[in-house]
Scaffold this motif. Structure first.
Motif, PDB file in Angstrom:
ATOM      1  N   LEU A   3       1.344  -0.982  -0.097  1.00 28.88           N
ATOM      2  CA  LEU A   3      -0.031   0.144  -0.904  1.00 28.88           C
ATOM      3  C   LEU A   3       1.018   1.237  -0.342  1.00 28.88           C
ATOM      4  O   LEU A   3       1.614   1.385   1.167  1.00 28.88           O
ATOM      5  CB  LEU A   3      -1.150   0.154   1.223  1.00 28.88           C
ATOM      6  CG  LEU A   3      -1.486   0.945   1.242  1.00 28.88           C
ATOM      7  CD1 LEU A   3      -3.093   1.228   0.344  1.00 28.88           C
ATOM      8  CD2 LEU A   3      -2.755   1.202   2.272  1.00 28.88           C
ATOM      9  N   THR A   5       0.858   4.853   0.825  1.00 32.75           N
ATOM     10  CA  THR A   5       0.460   5.614   1.412  1.00 32.75           C
ATOM     11  C   THR A   5       1.464   6.860   2.086  1.00 32.75           C
ATOM     12  O   THR A   5       2.093   7.087   1.467  1.00 32.75           O
ATOM     13  CB  THR A   5      -0.909   5.015   2.213  1.00 32.75           C
ATOM     14  OG1 THR A   5      -1.838   6.284   2.506  1.00 32.75           O
ATOM     15  CG2 THR A   5       0.197   4.720   3.108  1.00 32.75           C
ATOM     16  N   VAL A  15      -9.253   3.782   3.923  1.00 30.46           N
ATOM     17  CA  VAL A  15      -8.481   2.270   3.022  1.00 30.46           C
ATOM     18  C   VAL A  15      -7.648   1.431   4.127  1.00 30.46           C
ATOM     19  O   VAL A  15      -7.964   0.570   4.339  1.00 30.46           O
ATOM     20  CB  VAL A  15      -7.193   2.767   2.001  1.00 30.46           C
ATOM     21  CG1 VAL A  15      -6.796   1.240   1.667  1.00 30.46           C
ATOM     22  CG2 VAL A  15      -8.115   2.577   0.757  1.00 30.46           C
ATOM     23  N   CYS A  26      -1.316  -5.281   5.111  1.00 26.04           N
ATOM     24  CA  CYS A  26      -0.050  -4.686   4.066  1.00 26.04           C
ATOM     25  C   CYS A  26       1.013  -4.544   3.910  1.00 26.04           C
ATOM     26  O   CYS A  26       1.400  -3.975   5.347  1.00 26.04           O
ATOM     27  CB  CYS A  26      -1.224  -3.673   2.958  1.00 26.04           C
ATOM     28  SG  CYS A  26      -1.349  -1.985   4.529  1.00 26.04           S
ATOM     29  N   ASN A  43       1.761   5.386  -9.948  1.00 22.66           N
ATOM     30  CA  ASN A  43       0.939   5.143  -9.861  1.00 22.66           C
ATOM     31  C   ASN A  43       0.474   6.802 -10.461  1.00 22.66           C
ATOM     32  O   ASN A  43       0.968   7.917 -10.256  1.00 22.66           O
ATOM     33  CB  ASN A  43       0.227   5.520  -8.746  1.00 22.66           C
ATOM     34  CG  ASN A  43      -1.353   6.021  -8.775  1.00 22.66           C
ATOM     35  OD1 ASN A  43      -2.200   6.010 -10.227  1.00 22.66           O
ATOM     36  ND2 ASN A  43      -1.757   6.891  -7.589  1.00 22.66           N
ATOM     37  N   ALA A  50      -2.797   4.020  -3.265  1.00 24.43           N
ATOM     38  CA  ALA A  50      -2.746   2.439  -4.306  1.00 24.43           C
ATOM     39  C   ALA A  50      -2.028   1.814  -3.629  1.00 24.43           C
ATOM     40  O   ALA A  50      -1.122   2.040  -3.065  1.00 24.43           O
ATOM     41  CB  ALA A  50      -1.640   3.632  -5.610  1.00 24.43           C
ATOM     42  N   PRO A  51      -2.830   0.878  -3.185  1.00 22.02           N
ATOM     43  CA  PRO A  51      -2.110  -0.384  -3.653  1.00 22.02           C
ATOM     44  C   PRO A  51      -1.919  -0.830  -4.565  1.00 22.02           C
ATOM     45  O   PRO A  51      -1.522  -1.111  -5.793  1.00 22.02           O
ATOM     46  CB  PRO A  51      -4.030  -1.365  -3.035  1.00 22.02           C
ATOM     47  CG  PRO A  51      -4.433  -0.938  -3.625  1.00 22.02           C
ATOM     48  CD  PRO A  51      -4.321   0.291  -3.609  1.00 22.02           C
ATOM     49  N   GLU A  52      -0.559  -2.050  -4.278  1.00 19.73           N
ATOM     50  CA  GLU A  52      -0.438  -2.929  -5.540  1.00 19.73           C
ATOM     51  C   GLU A  52       0.097  -3.888  -5.566  1.00 19.73           C
ATOM     52  O   GLU A  52      -0.544  -4.861  -4.675  1.00 19.73           O
ATOM     53  CB  GLU A  52       1.590  -3.149  -5.654  1.00 19.73           C
ATOM     54  CG  GLU A  52       1.869  -3.574  -6.897  1.00 19.73           C
ATOM     55  CD  GLU A  52       3.424  -3.316  -6.746  1.00 19.73           C
ATOM     56  OE1 GLU A  52       4.026  -4.187  -7.408  1.00 19.73           O
ATOM     57  OE2 GLU A  52       4.392  -2.182  -6.403  1.00 19.73           O
ATOM     58  N   ILE A  58      -3.966  -0.238  -7.881  1.00 17.67           N
ATOM     59  CA  ILE A  58      -5.498   0.557  -8.301  1.00 17.67           C
ATOM     60  C   ILE A  58      -5.415   1.522  -7.713  1.00 17.67           C
ATOM     61  O   ILE A  58      -5.249   1.892  -6.371  1.00 17.67           O
ATOM     62  CB  ILE A  58      -6.016  -0.201  -7.084  1.00 17.67           C
ATOM     63  CG1 ILE A  58      -6.203  -1.585  -7.397  1.00 17.67           C
ATOM     64  CG2 ILE A  58      -8.377   0.117  -7.363  1.00 17.67           C
ATOM     65  CD1 ILE A  58      -6.262  -2.779  -6.623  1.00 17.67           C
ATOM     66  N   SER A  61      -9.557   5.661  -4.197  1.00 14.95           N
ATOM     67  CA  SER A  61      -9.884   5.118  -2.820  1.00 14.95           C
ATOM     68  C   SER A  61     -11.206   4.495  -3.000  1.00 14.95           C
ATOM     69  O   SER A  61     -11.120   3.460  -2.383  1.00 14.95           O
ATOM     70  CB  SER A  61      -9.892   6.069  -1.515  1.00 14.95           C
ATOM     71  OG  SER A  61     -11.710   6.994  -1.645  1.00 14.95           O
ATOM     72  N   ILE A  64     -10.288   1.521  -4.680  1.00 15.55           N
ATOM     73  CA  ILE A  64     -10.418   0.521  -3.432  1.00 15.55           C
ATOM     74  C   ILE A  64     -10.226  -0.944  -2.868  1.00 15.55           C
ATOM     75  O   ILE A  64     -11.073  -1.802  -2.175  1.00 15.55           O
ATOM     76  CB  ILE A  64      -9.007   1.263  -3.095  1.00 15.55           C
ATOM     77  CG1 ILE A  64      -7.787   1.792  -3.745  1.00 15.55           C
ATOM     78  CG2 ILE A  64      -8.042   0.570  -2.061  1.00 15.55           C
ATOM     79  CD1 ILE A  64      -7.004   3.117  -2.783  1.00 15.55           C
ATOM     80  N   PHE A  67     -13.143  -3.492  -4.148  1.00 16.05           N
ATOM     81  CA  PHE A  67     -11.781  -4.048  -4.664  1.00 16.05           C
ATOM     82  C   PHE A  67     -12.037  -4.760  -3.307  1.00 16.05           C
ATOM     83  O   PHE A  67     -11.980  -5.943  -3.417  1.00 16.05           O
ATOM     84  CB  PHE A  67     -10.705  -3.757  -4.916  1.00 16.05           C
ATOM     85  CG  PHE A  67      -9.746  -4.546  -4.879  1.00 16.05           C
ATOM     86  CD1 PHE A  67      -9.587  -5.884  -5.875  1.00 16.05           C
ATOM     87  CD2 PHE A  67      -8.594  -4.809  -4.325  1.00 16.05           C
ATOM     88  CE1 PHE A  67      -8.630  -6.818  -5.513  1.00 16.05           C
ATOM     89  CE2 PHE A  67      -7.782  -5.833  -3.644  1.00 16.05           C
ATOM     90  CZ  PHE A  67      -8.129  -6.715  -4.744  1.00 16.05           C
TER      91      PHE A  67
END
Length: 212
Positions: A3, A5, A15, A26, A43, A50-52, A58, A61, A64, A67
């Motif tokens: 993540l 952030t 998130v 994470c 990103n 943004a999570p990977e 992605i 928010s 995310i 998801f």
């Protein structure tokens, strides 16, 4: 899951709360610690978080959270009743799109410097839109068919994880929240719950105290 952030980013806090509510771990990557321009390669939107996931990124928010809800449906973040579920989504969207998006740091800087409003003018503009937003959120809770313990149910979820960071932003930016008792009641029930408490800025690895 990795993540990207930052401790003070409220969308990232949403998130993090969702991950905590679902019991998901994470790897935290602090965006300010990356080399200049490095995050934009990851990103292109340049926004957080943004999570990977399996090498794929992605953004945004809302995407995310969807998801996470679809991939790990238990425990759910959204109510079972379709109308209440839609109301929870609408409550959250009002925060993300009509409040947070208008009052983020890059917008306030543009108002103050590029449009010549100065710091005081930008602050007044920000508080005006935040106050309208909080009034609408309070009215939404007042119109509920039941006085649930949290925003739209007896367990915290989608709406609550948007509300709590936004209330903190409102205070930081100068809003008087005393006219919104229903919002404050929900906040009081959430803040000491571990998923919310552990998502706060001061519990993140890149926290270095509040700015002076």
């Amino acid at each position: 899951m990795k993540l990207y952030t930052y401790q003070r980013n409220s969308a990232g806090e949403r998130v993090r709360i969702a991950l905590n509510l679902k019991g998901l771990a994470c790897d935290y990557v602090s965006v300010p610690a990356l080399a200049p321009g490095e995050y934009e390669k990851v990103n292109p939107q340049g926004l957080m978080p943004a999570p990977e996931v399996d090498g794929r990124i992605i953004a945004q928010s809302a995407a995310i959270l969807a998801f996470l809800e679809e991939g790990w449906p238990t425990p759910p973040l959204l109510p079972a009743d379709p109308v209440t579920r839609a109301q929870a989504r609408a409550f959250a969207a009002h925060i993300a799109a009509e409040m947070h998006a208008l009052t983020v740091n890059r917008v306030r800087k543009y108002l103050a410097a590029d449009l010549g409003l100065g710091e005081d003018g930008a602050a007044r503009w920000t508080v005006h839109w935040l106050n309208l937003g909080f009034a609408a959120l309070e009215a939404a809770l007042a119109a509920r068919p039941e006085p649930w313990h949290f925003c739209f149910g007896d367990t915290p979820g989608w709406a609550d994880l948007h509300l709590i960071p936004q209330l903190r932003n409102g205070r930081r930016l100068g809003c008087d929240l005393s006219a919104h008792p229903l919002l404050l009641e929900v906040e009081a029930r959430c803040v000491d719950l571990a998923p919310f408490r552990l998502a706060r800025p001061e519990h993140q690895p890149d926290y270095a105290g509040e700015p002076s």
